[in-house]
Design a protein around this motif. Structure first.
Motif, PDB file in Angstrom:
ATOM      1  N   ARG A   9      10.820  11.556  53.864  1.00  5.62           N
ATOM      2  CA  ARG A   9       9.831  12.114  52.948  1.00  5.62           C
ATOM      3  C   ARG A   9       8.761  11.085  52.643  1.00  5.62           C
ATOM      4  N   MET A  10       7.544  11.609  52.565  1.00  2.00           N
ATOM      5  CA  MET A  10       6.396  10.787  52.177  1.00  2.00           C
ATOM      6  C   MET A  10       5.280  11.718  51.758  1.00  2.00           C
ATOM      7  N   ASP A  11       4.222  11.156  51.226  1.00  2.00           N
ATOM      8  CA  ASP A  11       3.054  11.944  50.841  1.00  2.00           C
ATOM      9  C   ASP A  11       2.236  12.205  52.102  1.00  2.00           C
ATOM     10  N   ILE A  12       2.327  13.428  52.620  1.00  2.00           N
ATOM     11  CA  ILE A  12       1.602  13.752  53.855  1.00  2.00           C
ATOM     12  C   ILE A  12       0.310  14.512  53.586  1.00  2.00           C
ATOM     13  N   THR A  13       0.023  14.861  52.319  1.00  2.00           N
ATOM     14  CA  THR A  13      -1.134  15.687  52.025  1.00  2.00           C
ATOM     15  C   THR A  13      -2.297  14.928  51.397  1.00  2.00           C
ATOM     16  N   ALA A  17      -3.173   8.309  50.778  1.00  2.00           N
ATOM     17  CA  ALA A  17      -1.816   7.796  51.009  1.00  2.00           C
ATOM     18  C   ALA A  17      -1.513   7.572  52.493  1.00  2.00           C
ATOM     19  N   GLN A  18      -2.443   7.950  53.375  1.00  2.00           N
ATOM     20  CA  GLN A  18      -2.191   7.842  54.802  1.00  2.00           C
ATOM     21  C   GLN A  18      -2.519   6.431  55.297  1.00  2.00           C
ATOM     22  N   PRO A  19      -1.693   5.915  56.193  1.00  2.00           N
ATOM     23  CA  PRO A  19      -1.948   4.563  56.710  1.00  2.00           C
ATOM     24  C   PRO A  19      -3.172   4.530  57.628  1.00  2.00           C
ATOM     25  N   VAL A  57       5.158  28.212  52.930  1.00  2.00           N
ATOM     26  CA  VAL A  57       6.433  28.415  52.246  1.00  2.00           C
ATOM     27  C   VAL A  57       6.522  29.878  51.857  1.00  2.00           C
ATOM     28  N   LEU A  58       7.575  30.542  52.301  1.00  2.00           N
ATOM     29  CA  LEU A  58       7.815  31.940  51.940  1.00  2.00           C
ATOM     30  C   LEU A  58       8.833  31.985  50.813  1.00  2.00           C
ATOM     31  N   LYS A  59       8.540  32.787  49.805  1.00  2.72           N
ATOM     32  CA  LYS A  59       9.425  32.920  48.653  1.00  2.72           C
ATOM     33  C   LYS A  59       9.725  34.400  48.435  1.00  2.72           C
ATOM     34  N   PRO A  60      10.698  34.701  47.588  1.00  3.80           N
ATOM     35  CA  PRO A  60      11.014  36.102  47.311  1.00  3.80           C
ATOM     36  C   PRO A  60       9.803  36.876  46.779  1.00  3.80           C
ATOM     37  N   LYS A  61       9.909  38.187  46.846  1.00  2.00           N
ATOM     38  CA  LYS A  61       8.874  39.107  46.334  1.00  2.00           C
ATOM     39  C   LYS A  61       7.555  38.919  47.060  1.00  2.00           C
ATOM     40  N   ASP A  62       7.643  38.636  48.373  1.00  3.80           N
ATOM     41  CA  ASP A  62       6.472  38.526  49.239  1.00  3.80           C
ATOM     42  C   ASP A  62       5.469  37.480  48.760  1.00  3.80           C
ATOM     43  N   THR A  63       5.972  36.395  48.194  1.00  6.65           N
ATOM     44  CA  THR A  63       5.118  35.298  47.742  1.00  6.65           C
ATOM     45  C   THR A  63       4.997  34.274  48.867  1.00  6.65           C
ATOM     46  N   THR A  64       3.777  33.872  49.151  1.00  3.22           N
ATOM     47  CA  THR A  64       3.501  32.891  50.190  1.00  3.22           C
ATOM     48  C   THR A  64       2.702  31.743  49.589  1.00  3.22           C
ATOM     49  N   ILE A  65       3.136  30.533  49.903  1.00  2.00           N
ATOM     50  CA  ILE A  65       2.411  29.338  49.466  1.00  2.00           C
ATOM     51  C   ILE A  65       1.887  28.651  50.721  1.00  2.00           C
ATOM     52  N   GLU A  66       0.580  28.443  50.776  1.00  2.00           N
ATOM     53  CA  GLU A  66      -0.031  27.767  51.914  1.00  2.00           C
ATOM     54  C   GLU A  66       0.222  26.269  51.794  1.00  2.00           C
ATOM     55  N   GLY A  67       0.608  25.655  52.892  1.00  2.46           N
ATOM     56  CA  GLY A  67       0.870  24.226  52.920  1.00  2.46           C
ATOM     57  C   GLY A  67       2.365  23.965  52.878  1.00  2.46           C
ATOM     58  N   PRO A  68       2.758  22.744  53.210  1.00  5.47           N
ATOM     59  CA  PRO A  68       4.179  22.414  53.207  1.00  5.47           C
ATOM     60  C   PRO A  68       4.714  22.348  51.775  1.00  5.47           C
ATOM     61  N   TYR A  69       6.014  22.511  51.634  1.00  6.65           N
ATOM     62  CA  TYR A  69       6.640  22.365  50.325  1.00  6.65           C
ATOM     63  C   TYR A  69       6.541  20.910  49.898  1.00  6.65           C
ATOM     64  N   THR A  70       6.076  20.682  48.685  1.00  2.94           N
ATOM     65  CA  THR A  70       5.999  19.320  48.157  1.00  2.94           C
ATOM     66  C   THR A  70       6.669  19.270  46.788  1.00  2.94           C
ATOM     67  N   SER A  71       7.224  18.145  46.489  1.00  3.37           N
ATOM     68  CA  SER A  71       7.780  17.860  45.173  1.00  3.37           C
ATOM     69  C   SER A  71       7.405  16.419  44.860  1.00  3.37           C
ATOM     70  N   ASN A  73       4.555  15.170  45.008  1.00  2.00           N
ATOM     71  CA  ASN A  73       3.608  14.830  46.072  1.00  2.00           C
ATOM     72  C   ASN A  73       4.281  14.405  47.373  1.00  2.00           C
ATOM     73  N   LEU A  74       5.579  14.626  47.520  1.00  2.00           N
ATOM     74  CA  LEU A  74       6.283  14.257  48.737  1.00  2.00           C
ATOM     75  C   LEU A  74       6.685  15.502  49.503  1.00  2.00           C
ATOM     76  N   SER A  75       6.660  15.370  50.818  1.00  2.00           N
ATOM     77  CA  SER A  75       7.091  16.451  51.695  1.00  2.00           C
ATOM     78  C   SER A  75       7.887  15.843  52.838  1.00  2.00           C
ATOM     79  N   VAL A  76       8.711  16.654  53.469  1.00  2.00           N
ATOM     80  CA  VAL A  76       9.458  16.171  54.622  1.00  2.00           C
ATOM     81  C   VAL A  76       8.456  15.937  55.756  1.00  2.00           C
ATOM     82  N   ALA A  77       8.425  14.707  56.254  1.00  2.00           N
ATOM     83  CA  ALA A  77       7.496  14.336  57.320  1.00  2.00           C
ATOM     84  C   ALA A  77       8.151  14.398  58.688  1.00  2.00           C
ATOM     85  N   GLY A  78       9.483  14.407  58.722  1.00  2.00           N
ATOM     86  CA  GLY A  78      10.202  14.475  59.987  1.00  2.00           C
ATOM     87  C   GLY A  78      11.679  14.218  59.767  1.00  2.00           C
ATOM     88  N   TYR A  79      12.404  14.170  60.868  1.00  2.00           N
ATOM     89  CA  TYR A  79      13.847  13.969  60.778  1.00  2.00           C
ATOM     90  C   TYR A  79      14.383  13.458  62.105  1.00  2.00           C
TER      91      TYR A  79
END
Length: 117
Positions: A9-13, A17-19, A57-71, A73-79
Motif C-alpha cells: 500500500r502507498m499513496d498512488i493518487t 507523493a509519487q517518486p 469500486v462497486l458497492k451495494p445498491k448499484d453504487t459505483t465509486i470512480e477510482g481505486p479504493y483508498t483509506s 490516502n493509501l491504496s493497494v499498489a500491487g502484490y
C-alpha cells in the motif's frame, strides 16, 4: 509450505507523493534485488503484479465509486505471492521489502486460504 500474499500500500493518487524518475530507478533496483533474494530461496510463488492508478469500486445498491479504493490516502499498489513455513517467516520476508523505506507505505501479509475456511 503455506502460501501468503504480500499487499503493498502507498499513496498512488496524489501526484506530490509519487517518486521522481531518478527515485523510481533506485526503488526498482532495490525491489528487484529483494525479489531475487526471495526467488533464490524458492519462496517466490507464481503470481503478483503492480496495479494501475485506475479503478472502480462497486458497492451495494448499484453504487459505483470512480477510482481505486483508498483509506487514509493509501491504496493497494500491487502484490506478490510467497511461500513460507509460518506467518512469522512471512513477516521476516515482508520486513525486508524496500517499500517500507518510504513514508505512508505498508505491507499487509495475508495467508491464502480455501473459500469457506
Amino acid at each position: 509450505m503455506k502460501q501468503f500474499a504480500l499487499l503493498f500500500r502507498m499513496d498512488i493518487t496524489n501526484p506530490e507523493a509519487q517518486p521522481s524518475k531518478e527515485q523510481m530507478k533506485i526503488y526498482m533496483e532495490q525491489w528487484m534485488a529483494w525479489l531475487k533474494g526471495i526467488a533464490a530461496t524458492q519462496q517466490l510463488a507464481d503470481g503478483g503484479n503492480h496495479f494501475s492508478q485506475d479503478g472502480v469500486v462497486l458497492k451495494p445498491k448499484d453504487t459505483t465509486i470512480e477510482g481505486p479504493y483508498t483509506s487514509e490516502n493509501l491504496s493497494v499498489a500491487g502484490y506478490i505471492l510467497i511461500y513460507a513455513d509460518s506467518f512469522d517467516d512471512a513477516i521476516i520476508i515482508a520486513k525486508k521489502c524496500p517499500i517500507l523505506q518510504g513514508e505512508n507505505t505498508s505491507v499487509e501479509i495475508r495467508e491464502l486460504a480455501s473459500p469457506g475456511t
